[in-house]
Design a protein around this motif. Sequence first.
Motif: not given
Length: 339
Positions: A168-193
């Motif tokens: 579980e310490t490993v399984a909780a990492v991908p969702g946070m990393v993916g969500g963070m990078l998609l969040h930043l992408r949404s901010l950079r490109k002014f688009e919905h996720s």
Amino acid sequence: MSQGVLRSLARSFVNGGNRGGGGGRYVLGTFEAEFGRRPGGVSCGVIYARRMLSSSATEPAPIDKEKKQSASAEEEEEKKKNGGGAVVPSSYWGISRPKITREDGTEWPWNCFMPWETYRADLSIDLEKHHLPKTFSDKFAYRTVKLLRVPTDIFFQRRYGCRAMMLETVAAVPGMVGGMLLHLRSLRKFEHSGGWVKALLEEAENERMHLMTMVELVKPKWYERLLVLSVQGVFFNAYFVLYLLSPKLAHRVVGYLEEEAIHSYTEYLKDINSGAIENVPAPAIAIDYWRLPKDATLKDVITVIRADEAHHRDVNHFASDIHFQGRKLKDSPAPLGYH
């Protein structure tokens, strides 16, 4: 009061220590000259100055004393309510937690999650589903995950409680990393996720609650904590780079990791059913989070966690398929609330 009096008063305070007390008499004389004397030879300036220079002027008014006594009584009452513990101070900013209760009217004991974030696990999900690796990318992801399982099997063997904690310490990492990078992408490109930021963060939070539950059941030893630090540090950075290079491969890896998690929890349940692992009562945090019955056991907890892992498997394979079709995640509605 004239400016001359003010200047005289300031000089007396500055130089008072060198006058041997004469500064105070000089001030009183100045006040007397300014305000005159009352009948009977009492100086108005002397009375006013003595009040200003007296320590009694700093004493609280009776109303202030009453307020302080009332506040002290309230603090003592709060301490009694909290079993003698420290009283939580009210926020300067006016931020306070509202009183939250369970359905039966008892106070909600958790700060890490709220009643509206709880749910009943869908146990009808197909646990046998498997994505057949066809492309080179799929085969690479599948074999990488199988390779990563080898040291885990050697280290933990059949200590499935400790294995689940590490997982579980490993399984909780991908969702946070993916969500963070998609969040930043949404901010950079002014688009919905397309809701995928929230969906992946929901997954990360759900996996973290798995860990909080397992910690209640398994008290990790010092070397296991050290192992968690090492594995998480390596895995976070590796997955971060992988998601930047190829999101479809990253989601496929997680999909296969979740398949292995289902297998591990199935073996865990087998040992519980056989009596090799004691079927202890479920932790209180698990009962509230999954809305389990009050008499729930470890078997019930592992069953709902396994169902959650199956849902995460589906979400990540689905996300990878979207990328393999040449589309972006924002083009397909995210499965929000799909634990």
